[in-house]
Design an enzyme around this catalytic site. Structure first.
Site, PDB file in Angstrom:
ATOM      1  N   ARG A  45      83.664  22.022  94.155  1.00  0.00           N
ATOM      2  CA  ARG A  45      82.917  23.281  94.250  1.00  0.00           C
ATOM      3  C   ARG A  45      82.558  23.857  92.883  1.00  0.00           C
ATOM      4  O   ARG A  45      81.698  24.732  92.784  1.00  0.00           O
ATOM      5  CB  ARG A  45      83.730  24.316  95.049  1.00  0.00           C
ATOM      6  N   TYR A  99      75.116  35.662  53.842  1.00  0.00           N
ATOM      7  CA  TYR A  99      75.911  34.547  54.351  1.00  0.00           C
ATOM      8  C   TYR A  99      76.850  34.080  53.244  1.00  0.00           C
ATOM      9  O   TYR A  99      76.408  33.693  52.150  1.00  0.00           O
ATOM     10  CB  TYR A  99      75.023  33.370  54.776  1.00  0.00           C
ATOM     11  N   ARG A 120      65.220  34.147  36.936  1.00  0.00           N
ATOM     12  CA  ARG A 120      63.957  34.469  37.606  1.00  0.00           C
ATOM     13  C   ARG A 120      62.877  34.568  36.539  1.00  0.00           C
ATOM     14  O   ARG A 120      63.171  34.764  35.350  1.00  0.00           O
ATOM     15  CB  ARG A 120      64.067  35.782  38.384  1.00  0.00           C
TER      16      ARG A 120
END
Length: 458
Positions: free
Chosen positions: A30, A365, A439
Site C-alpha cells: 500500500r 555562500y 579590479r
C-alpha cells in the site's frame, strides 16, 4: 519520557529481563514504493530504527528482527544500527505467529519477557514497553498493549473478564456481532513469558478466516492452561500503524507534535510551533527562539540563547550560544557556528567554521572554509571552493574584513586583520593587515551618457 518512566516505577513497575522480536517481513504494497515500508522515515529516521531505539532503551539481552526474503536490506540496516541484532527470514509470510517462530533460535536459552514489536508501529515508547514487560514480572503469562480508537473497524478486539483479565483476542474477520461491539482493540504489541512461548508457540494453528498463524492465539492457549493474561492500555497516538503514505504523514504529525512539546518544555520558544519541523536527533538548548517555518534536518545542535529566524533550513550543523541565524538562511552539513556569530538572510554555509562573533550577514555562500573570530563577510561574497574536480579550502583570519561582492578562489588564505576590497576576485594569499584589491581602475568618459541617450532618441 524519563519522568514518565520514573512515574511508572513508582506505581510498582518491576524490572524484568527482556528480549525483543521486531516483525518487519511485510511487503508494504500500500506504500506503492520501491523502498521497503519500514525504511520510510519519520522525523528523519527509518520507522524500524525508531522501534529498535525504543527496544534497546530497555537493555534487552536479545534482539531479533524478522524480515522477508524480498528485502534483505532491512536486515543489513538493522545490524548497522546495532550489530548484535539477529536476523531471521520469514518466507513466505504466514502470519505473526509464524514470524515469531522464525525468531525462536535467536532466543535459545533466554529466560524473561519476550516483547513482540512491529517495525511499522514506530511510536511506541520505552516507558510503555517497560510497563508491558513488567506485567510478566508481576505474574502474567501474556500482556497485550491495547488502545481504544474512535472507530474500532478492522482491529482485533480484546475480550476481558469482570476483573479486567484478558480472555482472548478476536480478529475482526472472525468476530461475532457482539464481539465487534467491543471498543478495546489490539495494537499487536505484546509481552510473553519466554517459558510459555517456548512451550506453546508450536501449538498455534491456522484454522481461521485468513489461514494464518496468529500470535494472538497464545492468549487462549494460556487461558486453557489456567494462566493469567493482562492488558496495558496506551494512547492511540502511540500505537498508530503505518501502511500507507497517508498514515505515514499522520505518524509524522504525531512525532512532530511530541518533539515540539518536548523542545518547549525544555525551555525554548517556538513562535509558531506547527510550522517548525524537527529531526529525531535535534538538540535545542534553553532560551532558544525559533521563528516560523524553520526546518531541521538530521544532526543539528543549538546552543543556549541562540535565535533561529523564520524560513531557515538547517541540517548537520552546530550552532553556538547566542548565535543568530536567518531569516531565509541555509546551514548545510559541517556548518559550525561559534558563540555570538551571525548568519543572515539568504546566506548558505556548508562545511565551514565561523569563529566567535564572526558575521556573514546577507547574500553569501561560505563553503569549505574557516572564518576567524570577529571577521566580517560582506554581502555577495562567495568562496569558490570547487574547480570541477575537487573541493578546496578558504581560510579567513581573525577580524578580517571581506568587502561586498568578493570572490575568494580556493585554496586561499586571508590573514588576520586583512581587508579585501569590494568586488575583488582573490586568487592569492593575503598577508595579515594588508588590503587586497583585484579590479580594474575606475575611469570616466565625460558626457558619454547624455550622448548615448540622444543617439537612441533619433
Amino acid at each position: 519520557m524519563i519522568d514518565e518512566f520514573e512515574e511508572l516505577k513508582g506505581a510498582g513497575m518491576k524490572d524484568v529481563k527482556t528480549a525483543t522480536v521486531i516483525l518487519a517481513a511485510g511487503h508494504g504494497t500500500r506504500m506503492k514504493s520501491a523502498l521497503p515500508k519500514v525504511m520510510h522515515e519519520i522525523g528523519g529516521r527509518a520507522m524500524i530504527a525508531h522501534v529498535i531505539d525504543s527496544s534497546v532503551a530497555l537493555a534487552p539481552e536479545r534482539v531479533a528482527v524478522v524480515i522477508g526474503d524480498h528485502a534483505p536490506e532491512i536486515g543489513d540496516f538493522a545490524q548497522s544500527i546495532h550489530p548484535a541484532i539477529s536476523i531471521a527470514v520469514q518466507s513466505p509470510p504466514q502470519g505473526t505467529g509464524h514470524a515469531v517462530m522464525q525468531a525462536m533460535p535467536a532466543l535459545d536459552g533466554f529466560s524473561g519477557a519476550v516483547l513482540v514489536l512491529y517495525a511499522d508501529t514506530p511510536l511506541v515508547t520505552p516507558p510503555t514497553l517497560r510497563a508491558l514487560a513488567s506485567e510478566i514480572a508481576n505474574g502474567a503469562t501474556v500482556a497485550v498493549l491495547g488502545f481504544t480508537p474512535p472507530v474500532p473497524g478492522a482491529y482485533g478486539r480484546l475480550k476481558r473478564d469482570a476483573n479486567g483479565a484478558l480472555i482472548s483476542i478476536v480478529e475482526a474477520k472472525d468476530a461475532t456481532e457482539n464481539e465487534l461491539e467491543i471498543t478495546l482493540c489490539n495494537s499487536g504489541v505484546m509481552a510473553i513469558d519466554s517459558a510459555f512461548l517456548n512451550k506453546r508457540l508450536k501449538d498455534i494453528d491456522a484454522n481461521n478466516a485468513k489461514g494464518e498463524y496468529y500470535l494472538t492465539d497464545l492468549v487462549e492457549l494460556a487461558r486453557k492452561d489456567d494462566l493469567r493474561c493482562a492488558v496495558i492500555e496506551a494512547e492511540i497516538e502511540e500505537v498508530i500503524g503505518v501502511n500507507s503514505r497517508v498514515e505515514l504523514a499522520e505518524a509524522e504529525a504525531i512525532f512532530q507534535n511530541w518533539k515540539r512539546k518536548t523542545v518547549m518544555e525544555n525551555g525554548a520558544t517556538l513562535a509558531d510551533p506547527q510550522s517548525v519541523y524537527f529531526s529525531f536527533d535535534t538538540v535545542v538548548g534553553q532560551d532558544v527562539t525559533i521563528g516560523q517555518n524553520v526546518v531541521f534536518g538530521r544532526g543539528v545542535t543549538i546552543g543556549d540563547n541562540a535565535e533561529i529566524k523564520p524560513f531557515s533550513h538547517i541540517e548537520g550543523a552546530q550552532i553556538g550560544e547566542a548565535a543568530t541565524v536567518g531569516p531565509f538562511a541555509r546551514l548545510r552539513p559541517g556548518a559550525d557556528l561559534g558563540r555570538e556569530t551571525k548568519v543572515g538572510n539568504f546566506v548558505e554555509i556548508k562545511k565551514a567554521t565561523l569563529g566567535e562573533g564572526a558575521k556573514v550577514s546577507h547574500l553569501s555562500y561560505i563553503g569549505d572554509a574557516d572564518v576567524g573570530a570577529e571577521a566580517n563577510i560582506g554581502a555577495g561574497t562567495i568562496t569558490c571552493n570547487y574547480d570541477g574536480y575537487g573541493k578546496h579550502k578558504t581560510v579567513i583570519g581573525k577580524a578580517a574584513f571581506i568587502g561586498s561582492n568578493s570572490s575568494l578562489v580556493a585554496p586561499v588564505n586571508i590573514g588576520d586583520g586583512a581587508y579585501v576590497g569590494s568586488g575583488s576576485v582573490i586568487t592569492k594569499n593575503v598577508a595579515p593587515d594588508d588590503l587586497a584589491v583585484s579590479r580594474s581602475r575606475q575611469s570616466a568618459i565625460t558626457g558619454w551618457a547624455a550622448r548615448f541617450r540622444k543617439s537612441k532618441q533619433q
